[in-house]
Design a protein around this motif. Sequence first.
Motif, short mmCIF file in Angstrom:
data_model
loop_
_atom_site.label_atom_id
_atom_site.label_comp_id
_atom_site.label_asym_id
_atom_site.label_seq_id
_atom_site.Cartn_x
_atom_site.Cartn_y
_atom_site.Cartn_z
N VAL A 6 -6.34 28.33 13.66
CA VAL A 6 -5.31 28.57 12.66
C VAL A 6 -4.18 27.57 12.88
CG1 VAL A 6 -3.71 30.25 11.68
CG2 VAL A 6 -5.92 31.02 12.58
N LEU A 7 -4.02 26.66 11.93
CA LEU A 7 -2.97 25.65 11.99
C LEU A 7 -1.84 26.09 11.08
CD1 LEU A 7 -5.28 22.54 11.57
CD2 LEU A 7 -4.35 23.45 13.70
N GLY A 8 -0.61 25.95 11.56
CA GLY A 8 0.53 26.32 10.75
C GLY A 8 1.68 25.36 10.94
N GLY A 9 2.16 24.78 9.85
CA GLY A 9 3.30 23.87 9.95
C GLY A 9 3.27 22.79 8.90
N ILE A 10 4.06 21.77 9.13
CA ILE A 10 4.22 20.67 8.18
C ILE A 10 2.99 19.76 8.19
CG2 ILE A 10 5.66 18.68 7.57
CD1 ILE A 10 7.97 20.10 9.00
N THR A 29 -16.60 26.81 14.56
CA THR A 29 -15.17 27.01 14.33
C THR A 29 -14.85 26.88 12.85
OG1 THR A 29 -14.67 26.05 16.49
CG2 THR A 29 -12.86 26.16 14.92
N ASP A 30 -14.13 27.86 12.33
CA ASP A 30 -13.57 27.78 10.97
C ASP A 30 -12.10 27.40 11.11
OD1 ASP A 30 -15.95 28.52 9.76
OD2 ASP A 30 -15.43 30.64 9.71
N ILE A 31 -11.66 26.50 10.23
CA ILE A 31 -10.28 26.01 10.29
C ILE A 31 -9.48 26.57 9.12
CG2 ILE A 31 -8.80 23.97 10.34
CD1 ILE A 31 -11.26 22.40 11.38
N PHE A 32 -8.33 27.14 9.46
CA PHE A 32 -7.40 27.69 8.47
C PHE A 32 -6.09 26.91 8.60
CE2 PHE A 32 -10.34 30.92 9.80
CZ PHE A 32 -10.75 31.50 8.62
N PHE A 33 -5.51 26.54 7.46
CA PHE A 33 -4.31 25.71 7.49
C PHE A 33 -3.29 26.28 6.53
CE2 PHE A 33 -2.81 21.01 6.88
CZ PHE A 33 -1.62 21.31 7.53
N SER A 34 -2.17 26.73 7.08
CA SER A 34 -1.03 27.18 6.29
C SER A 34 0.05 26.10 6.38
CB SER A 34 -0.51 28.51 6.82
OG SER A 34 0.64 28.91 6.11
N THR A 35 0.43 25.56 5.23
CA THR A 35 1.41 24.48 5.21
C THR A 35 2.26 24.57 3.95
OG1 THR A 35 1.69 22.09 5.53
CG2 THR A 35 -0.11 22.78 4.09
N TRP A 36 3.25 23.71 3.87
CA TRP A 36 4.14 23.67 2.71
C TRP A 36 3.53 22.80 1.61
CZ3 TRP A 36 7.08 27.44 3.84
CH2 TRP A 36 7.66 27.60 5.09
N THR A 37 3.95 23.02 0.38
CA THR A 37 3.47 22.22 -0.75
C THR A 37 4.09 20.83 -0.76
OG1 THR A 37 5.19 23.19 -2.14
CG2 THR A 37 2.99 24.19 -2.25
N GLU A 38 5.14 20.64 0.05
CA GLU A 38 5.77 19.33 0.17
C GLU A 38 5.93 18.98 1.64
OE1 GLU A 38 9.39 19.04 -2.06
OE2 GLU A 38 8.50 20.03 -3.80
N SER A 39 5.76 17.71 1.95
CA SER A 39 5.89 17.24 3.33
C SER A 39 6.88 16.09 3.37
CB SER A 39 4.52 16.76 3.84
OG SER A 39 4.59 16.35 5.17
#
Length: 118
Positions: A6-10, A29-39
Amino acid sequence: MKIALVLGGIYREFEDCYSLVKDKIPSNTDIFFSTWTESRDYYKDSHNEIVVHDEKVSEKLIHSINKDIKCLLLDEKSTKDSQPKGLYHWKTAFNHFDLSKYDCIILSRPDQYVDYSE
């Protein structure tokens, strides 16, 4: 054993960091990514001037790196939470994705692995 990363961040360093570790991620491994719509990223140019680089983040952009990454794109401007943003992403990912089927869950930032040899 089933693993969730689980990845979280910019997003800003994700492509470079992922290229460094992709061959080391186990196939189960399954990869999950929570991020912002803008970087946004900052760097110095050849004249030592600070340059700001803004980028729109989309599932298409993330899937161009790995089509199997499960994405959660959040609008940072609508977030009024006072907790650290990385923690916010991890908690949101836990609420959004069903992680109950995994034997191991690894939490990390998308920019955790950087090659500073440049």
